[in-house]
Write a protein that holds these residues in place. Structure first.
Motif, short mmCIF file in Angstrom:
data_model
loop_
_atom_site.label_atom_id
_atom_site.label_comp_id
_atom_site.label_asym_id
_atom_site.label_seq_id
_atom_site.Cartn_x
_atom_site.Cartn_y
_atom_site.Cartn_z
N THR B 51 0.85 -1.20 0.00
CA THR B 51 0.00 0.00 0.00
C THR B 51 0.88 1.25 0.00
OG1 THR B 51 -0.02 0.26 2.39
CG2 THR B 51 -1.68 -1.20 1.46
N ASN B 52 0.26 2.37 -0.29
CA ASN B 52 0.99 3.64 -0.23
C ASN B 52 0.78 4.32 1.12
OD1 ASN B 52 -1.63 4.38 -0.43
ND2 ASN B 52 -1.32 5.93 -2.02
N TYR B 53 0.48 3.50 2.14
CA TYR B 53 0.18 4.04 3.47
C TYR B 53 1.24 5.04 3.91
CZ TYR B 53 -1.60 4.04 8.23
OH TYR B 53 -2.16 4.40 9.43
N ARG B 60 -6.29 8.30 1.95
CA ARG B 60 -6.21 7.83 0.57
C ARG B 60 -5.31 6.62 0.44
NH1 ARG B 60 -4.30 12.81 -2.40
NH2 ARG B 60 -4.03 13.58 -0.29
N ARG B 62 -4.29 3.10 -0.62
CA ARG B 62 -4.73 2.12 -1.60
C ARG B 62 -3.57 1.18 -1.92
NH1 ARG B 62 -2.59 3.99 -6.33
NH2 ARG B 62 -1.96 6.15 -6.23
N TYR B 63 -3.95 0.05 -2.57
CA TYR B 63 -2.91 -0.91 -2.93
C TYR B 63 -2.14 -0.41 -4.14
CZ TYR B 63 -4.54 -4.17 0.48
OH TYR B 63 -4.84 -4.76 1.66
#
Lengths: 286, 308
Positions: B51-53, B60, B62-63
């Motif tokens: 993810t862009n955690y 926002r 997301r994978y």
């Protein structure tokens, strides 16, 4: 030191002894020097004296001003108390939980016993930092970031694997015959454990407790990520905010550093034998 | 759970069940905490790595597939991964070998009693009671370009003409961190090897002396075989501790200058401090894989050392 007759007449022996003590003395100087240098810097009153070159090897007018500044203005009394509380409570709870597991692992035979041991030993190979990302999410979902219960949870679980493994090897060294006698006399397991085994195992438990306290006290990484509120932070995190500044006040920083190592140094000098035993047992016999 | 306790005659079904309950209750707290706080985070980190955690875009998330890994491995002018890996290797070996040799030598020299040995040990072991974080601060100040005592000593010894910024030069900073790490690690080996030396049976030395063995022969024939397994085990363990000892790097150099002292574990820590949890998880996975491979190697060697 006992010297045999054969050695006394052997010149090679004496050369060896001279080299040996020369090495020991050099090593001692190298070991002590950084501590002396911290103390020296912390006792200097002015920036000019601290940054002087050639350096000044002992302050002309030693002063405790840096200590006073860092303790009161720098709030280090509070951070010291915080660190002490967290390390004390976490290692105490951790050791109680670990004694329970270690007792069972040492005294009873059951299926899955080896697997349990592997579970505790295996954590040695997991760098704590590798789980921090998820831990941060977990802790923030439970609203435990920047809270005392949060840091206690992290610290307590942190000390358990080492404590279980080490306590088990200590317990293995205490004969089980007294407990067996008590069991035959009709005591049940919990009674036997609390009244007979734990008192016998007290020296081992004490050494693990000290070891855990020192390890927790020495933490930086966990506290810095999970507890950065000004009021609750630990002494290591407070030191970190001092070295992050552009212009480091080395005199105060060294005073703060000495305050930070004081408890572990005192524990170490008083209880060296116990701590060494804890280290050796955990690493080798685990 | 079945209990097989050879010393106590207690084979009643009720007693066995009571024991099973007792065992479960006793181990449960430790097991739950260890799995929840140590194993689960590493395993669950797998998901986060894709993810862009990031703490800045928490709404926002997301994978992003393998993006974090591609960013990590893709060679480029701004990619410091390979340098970090190289630094880690240099850091571990550079710190390990001197502390092992000096620690070993010290243990041998302390093995024979002399007046004041106990006090000597107390002082010589002191660095070990200090945290890696504080060690970094102590040595940062000593290596400092301005007012640093090491410069002063080197100038006085005629080795340097003028003070040098050891930690602000990317060619010397890693060396300085290694020096601090060696100083810190010597007591560990001295303590371990001293304990091992004390377990060597004294009769063996006497027997060897009867056979006319000299000091070196005794060392080779008696001492070394007895402490070999301890040395192998502690060395392998120490490698892990040095590798994960990023606290010293963080407080001494912050991974700089220009990434010249960054190792894998300190890199992860800085990614975490930036709030890039996705990226940090991807790096963590690489780090965990290295550790797992190392552990397999460790277990194999350990078995070898024990069989011997």
């Amino acid at each position: 030191m006992q010297i045999t007759k054969r050695e006394r007449s052997d010149p090679k022996f004496w050369v060896g002894q001279v080299l040996r003590f020369a090495f020991l003395i050099i090593h001692l100087v190298v070991t002590v020097f950084p501590f002396y240098w911290m103390l020296n810097t912390s006792l200097k009153g002015s920036q000019a004296e601290i940054y002087a070159f050639p350096v000044i090897y002992w302050p002309e007018n030693p002063t405790f001003q840096n200590y006073l500044n860092i303790a009161v203005k720098g709030n280090f009394i509070r951070f010291f108390t915080n660190s002490f509380t967290y390390a004390g409570i976490a290692s105490l709870i951790g050791v109680i939980i670990s004694v329970m597991s270690a007792y069972v692992l040492s005294r009873m035979r059951f299926k899955g016993r080896n697997w349990l041991l592997m579970l505790f030993l295996g954590t040695q190979m997991l760098p704590g930092v590798c789980g921090f990302a998820i831990k941060y999410q977990m802790m923030s979902k439970m609203h435990l970031i920047n809270t005392v219960p949060g840091i206690l949870l992290l610290y307590t679980s942190g000390v358990i694997p080492y404590s279980v493994v080490t306590l088990r090897s200590f317990f293995d060294g205490v004969p089980a015959s007294l407990e067996e006698a008590a069991l035959i006399d009709g005591c049940n397991r919990p009674q036997t454990m609390i009244k007979i085994s734990v008192p016998l195992m007290l020296p081992g438990i004490a050494s693990v407790l000290i070891f855990d306290f020192v390890n927790t006290w020495n933490d930086f990484g966990t506290a810095n990520l999970f507890l950065d509120s000004t009021k609750k932070k630990t002494i290591a995190v407070a030191l970190y905010s001092l070295i992050k500044s552009y212009d480091i006040a080395w005199g105060e920083l060294m005073a703060g550093t000495i305050i930070a190592i004081l408890p572990t140094m005192i524990l170490f000098s008083l209880l060296r034998k116990y701590m060494v035993a804890g280290l050796v047992n955990g690493a080798v016999k685990g | 759970m079945r209990r097989v306790d050879p010393t106590i005659e207690d084979i009643s079904k009720k007693g066995r069940r009571r024991d099973a309950v007792f065992i479960t209750l006793m181990v449960l707290p430790a097991v739950i905490l260890v799995i929840w706080q140590m194993y689960y985070p590493v395993i669950a980190g797998l998901r986060l790595a894709f993810t862009n955690y990031n703490i800045q875009n928490i709404n926002r998330v997301r994978y992003v597939g393998f993006k974090n890994f591609i960013d990590l491995f893709k060679p480029g002018p701004f990619n410091d991964f390979y340098r970090t890996m190289w630094n880690s290797l240099v850091f571990v070996l550079g710190a390990l070998i001197p502390q092992l040799i000096i620690g070993f030598a010290l243990a041998l020299m302390l093995n024979r009693a002399f007046r004041g040995r106990s006090i000597y040990q107390g002082v010589a072991f002191a660095p070990w009671a200090v945290s890696g974080f504080v060690i970094g601060i102590m040595w940062r100040w000593m290596f400092n370009g301005m007012g640093g005592v090491i410069n002063d000593l080197l100038v006085k010894a005629g080795i340097l003409k003028e003070p040098f910024g050891w930690l602000s030069s990317s060619s010397t900073a890693l060396f300085c961190v290694i020096v601090a790490m060696v100083w810190y690690g010597i007591p560990f080996f001295t303590i371990m090897i001293t304990a091992a030396l004390q377990s060597v049976p004294q009769e063996l030395y006497e027997a060897a002396e009867m056979d006319g063995a000299g000091r070196i022969a005794k060392f080779k024939a008696v001492t070394l075989p007895h402490i070999k397994s301890v040395i192998i085990l502690t060395t392998l363990l120490r490698v892990i501790w040095i590798f994960t000892g990023s606290d010293t790097i963080i407080s001494m150099t912050g991974g700089g200058p220009a990434g010249s002292t960054q190792i894998l574990t300190s890199k992860i820590y800085y990614q975490l401090m930036d709030g890039s949890y996705g990226k940090a998880s991807a790096t963590s996975i690489v780090c965990t894989l290295i550790m797992v491979l190392y552990t397999l190697f460790y277990l194999k060697i350990t078995k070898f050392a024990e069989d011997d």
